[in-house]
Structures are given as C-alpha cells and as structure tokens.
Scaffold this active site. Sequence first.
Site, PDB file in Angstrom:
ATOM      1  N   GLY A   9      21.207  95.127  93.219  1.00 12.87           N
ATOM      2  CA  GLY A   9      20.452  96.002  92.323  1.00 12.87           C
ATOM      3  C   GLY A   9      21.194  97.263  91.980  1.00 12.87           C
ATOM      4  N   ALA A  11      20.888  99.533  89.593  1.00 17.40           N
ATOM      5  CA  ALA A  11      20.277 100.537  88.719  1.00 17.40           C
ATOM      6  C   ALA A  11      20.690 101.909  89.258  1.00 17.40           C
ATOM      7  CB  ALA A  11      18.762 100.366  88.698  1.00 17.40           C
ATOM      8  N   SER A 128      13.628 108.326  99.701  1.00 18.15           N
ATOM      9  CA  SER A 128      13.116 109.384  98.834  1.00 18.15           C
ATOM     10  C   SER A 128      14.200 110.399  98.515  1.00 18.15           C
ATOM     11  CB  SER A 128      11.937 110.107  99.495  1.00 18.15           C
ATOM     12  OG  SER A 128      11.476 111.161  98.662  1.00 18.15           O
ATOM     13  N   LYS A 183       6.408 105.816 103.634  1.00 18.43           N
ATOM     14  CA  LYS A 183       6.875 106.192 102.291  1.00 18.43           C
ATOM     15  C   LYS A 183       5.702 106.264 101.313  1.00 18.43           C
ATOM     16  CE  LYS A 183       9.919 107.018  99.023  1.00 18.43           C
ATOM     17  NZ  LYS A 183       9.363 106.640  97.730  1.00 18.43           N
ATOM     18  N   HIS A 186       4.014 109.487 101.988  1.00 14.65           N
ATOM     19  CA  HIS A 186       4.895 110.508 101.425  1.00 14.65           C
ATOM     20  C   HIS A 186       4.644 110.649  99.930  1.00 14.65           C
ATOM     21  CE1 HIS A 186       8.532 111.335  99.039  1.00 14.65           C
ATOM     22  NE2 HIS A 186       8.945 112.125 100.010  1.00 14.65           N
ATOM     23  N   LYS A 260       3.722 104.945  89.128  1.00 17.91           N
ATOM     24  CA  LYS A 260       4.260 103.624  89.448  1.00 17.91           C
ATOM     25  C   LYS A 260       3.442 102.873  90.486  1.00 17.91           C
ATOM     26  CE  LYS A 260       9.068 104.301  88.099  1.00 17.91           C
ATOM     27  NZ  LYS A 260      10.496 104.221  88.534  1.00 17.91           N
ATOM     28  N   ARG A 446     -30.828 105.132 102.490  1.00 18.13           N
ATOM     29  CA  ARG A 446     -30.286 103.793 102.718  1.00 18.13           C
ATOM     30  C   ARG A 446     -31.260 102.952 103.548  1.00 18.13           C
ATOM     31  NH1 ARG A 446     -25.975 103.273 105.789  1.00 18.13           N
ATOM     32  NH2 ARG A 446     -25.116 101.470 104.686  1.00 18.13           N
TER      33      ARG A 446
END
Length: 483
Positions: A9, A11, A128, A183, A186, A260, A446
């Site tokens: 990958g 990118a 991160s 993560k 985070h 995202k 309730r």
Amino acid sequence: MKADIGLVGLAVMGENLVLNMESHGFTVAVYNRTVEKVDAFVQGRGKGKKFIAAHTPEELIAQLKKPRIVMMMVRAGTAVDDTIAKLVPFLEKGDILIDGGNSNYQDTMRRMSELESKGLRYVGTGVSGGEEGALNGPSIMPGGSDSAWPYIKPIFQAIAAKVEDGSPCCDWVGPNGAGHFVKMVHNGIEYGDMQLISEVYHLMRNQLKMSADEMADVFENWNNGELDSYLISITRDILRFKDEDGSPLVDKILDAAGQKGTGKWTGITALDFGVPLTLIVEAVFARCLSSIKDERVRAKKILGAPKGAAFSGNKGSFIEDLGKALYAAKIISYAQGFMLLREAASEYTWHLNYGSIALMWRGGCIIRSRFLGKIKEAFDADKSLSNLVFAPFFSSQVLENEAALRNVVAEAVKAGIPVPALSSALEWFDALRTDNLPANLLQAQRDYFGAHTYERVDRPRGQFFHTNWTGHGGSTSASAYVV
C-alpha cells in the site's frame, strides 16, 4: 539481500512510513496493487535507498527475512480481507501480518482468530500523526498476537515519535483488537478536540467579531500555556494562511465536515457498552449536521437565523474564559475516552496500561498535548483510577475552570450560537456529580407501561420491584435486565 519488513500500500501514509523505516536502517520490500506505483516510488522518492521493489504478492514474500513481517496500509474493510487473501498462500507458520490502517477492532479480532488458526500471527496497529507523523515519527499502538511483539518492536519503536526523555510513543497495547480499539478511542477524542476548538472559533468569529489574524494570535498565546497541543498549533497556522487574493483561506472553505468512520465507531461502541461518551458523540453528530449544508441553508430561509443577543461584556475577559472553557472541556473529553477504554478492558479481559497509552499519545499523534503527561502521572499514582476527573490534578483543574465553561455556554445560548460539545461537557460534569438524578421518575414510567421493575432507595441494590400502578394490572413483571 533480504528485507526486514514488507509493506503493501504505497499511498501517502505507506510511502512515508517506509521512508521512515529506511531512514532508521531497515531494508523494506514494497508492493502496491497498482504495480506502476511501485516502480514510480523506487525510482522517485525511494531512489538510491534500501528498498526492494515487488510486483506480485509472491515476489514480496520471497524478498523477506524469516519470520516474514508484512505490514498492510490499505483502506479499512474489504480491502484488508482481500489483501490478506492474496498474501496468505505464500506465508508460512510463524509469519506476521500487520494491519496499520484504521480497521474496526472487531474485524481485527475476527482476522486474528482466523489467521492464528492457520499458524500465522496477526497484529492490528493504530498509526496516528498523518503524513508528517508517518515520515518523521508517528504514535503507534499495536495489539494482537503477543508473540509477534519481539519481532516488530525494534522496527516500530525505532520509527515512532519520541518524548523528552527519549521514550518511544509506541508500546504493546494488548491482545486481539486492543491496538485498533485504542486507536478508535484516540480518534474519538480527536473528534471531540476538533469540535471544541471549532466551537470556540465560532464564538470568536461570530460573537466577538474577531478577524482571522486576531484569532490566530489568541491560539498562539494558548499554545504557549496549558492548552499547548498539535491541534491548537495547526489552528493558529490555518487562521493565518492566506488565499491568493490575500484573504484568509479558512473563510472560503465550505462548512461541511467529512468523516471516515472511527468517531462513529467510538459512539456505537460506547452505546453498546453503556458508557456516557456524550461529548464525543455530540462531536460526531455535529459533523453529520454540518454535512447537510443545503438543508441548513433552506432552514435559514424558512425559520430565520437565530436572533441572539449581541455581546456586551468585556472582550478580553471572555477570551480568557474561552481558553479556560476549552481546557476544562478537553479534560472531560479525555475522561470519557478513558472510561471507554476501561470498560473494554473489563469486557474483553484486556490488561490495558492507561499510563502507557497516555505516553504513546504524547508525541507524533494528532491529539498530542501537554497534559497527557499528567494523565500518565494520574494512572501511575492510582492504578485503579476509575475516572480521570477523580484524580487530584484533574479534579482541581476542572473545578477551577468550571465557572468559565458555564459562562461560555450561557453566552453561546444567549447568542444563538450552537456549542454542542462545550455544553455536553458541562452537562456531563454536572450529571456526574449529581447523586439524585430524575431517573427515578423514568424508572417509574418504565414500570407503569412495561412492568420493567425498579429498585428502591430503602432496599439493598439488586432487589427489583413492580407496582400495579392503575389497579387493573396484574402482579407479573418483566425480567430485569440492562442492555
């Protein structure tokens, strides 16, 4: 020559991570589904460096030392499963697969179980810091197959950001999905931080009528004090950045936020576990509301803009209150995040080191800030600390800044300026320390309509009662359970 690690990958994050690895003395084999990217990278940014180009998964695996370590930097979801399926046929027992993307922790747990059944080791690691962090030192949060850690530790701790004493912002988090869970939390805190900063900016811009440069000066001043953090510093830089015509670029950016998914996952998980992550969830919903731009424009035409009161106080004092309110709310955001970590640790029997997690976030990552060191100190001092705001330092800080937070929220309400995250922080803090909430009435309701039972203040906890409220019902009640 064999490579120390392989990466799939290329990118932006993948490229920068392998450049970081190579700069620390590691030889890296690189592969990308679009193989043209491999040659472009090796002949471009990677030219003359210790990279080995691979044009197929089989060729990538063949270039690696044993046990083979392969790190995937691909889009979360099916792309990870597809990549695993292409790599597994060429791997042997004991080899290590690492997912460095923002995968859902439950997917990581499933993948680890499947791969360990085949004799492979699997690691889900949060990374991160964005592209700058990937290149110069990110925060890295690995978890998964414990036996993989000794093999990946030298690489990960070498490339990770370092704090003042040289400690790396990377340590083993825990088994199965723990790394990606940390993560995720985070990123949830990141959502909260960004929304809080945006609300303060909104108040300065719309209520105090401050220019972008004036606001930038305020953020710069804050960044020299207790609010010192990466997000405060980049906010200062953004406000000072000018478009080609000399006007602030920020004023020309459409007010429709994207996301995202990690913030949404944090909120869903909090609901599943019954943890009141109110501030973080409000930050997610604020992005959702911002994204319906056309509907907001239509609403203004139909309903009119909020007719709030103009500011009539002391501008300097209010700016000071804004900083204090931001600081208090930020502490509450972190407190909520650590509550979710503690609940996950209980649910999955993870032995999370909360002080170590705070240390991992002190450098390299998006939420790095000065007071993360204080979080580490709090958990080091009290290993059983159930809530961050119970620690002496943080309780004193929130109480000291409570009046400013209350004043800022009140001013925003009077002005008709939405501050969902700031107000949520205050509401959570008030509710947390209220020992008699109106949930007694809720429980009665309730029980009235659904015979869901209730507990009594004059009976031991765990005993449940049902009342025949109308005289027409029976004595049968529903079983007591909490989702």
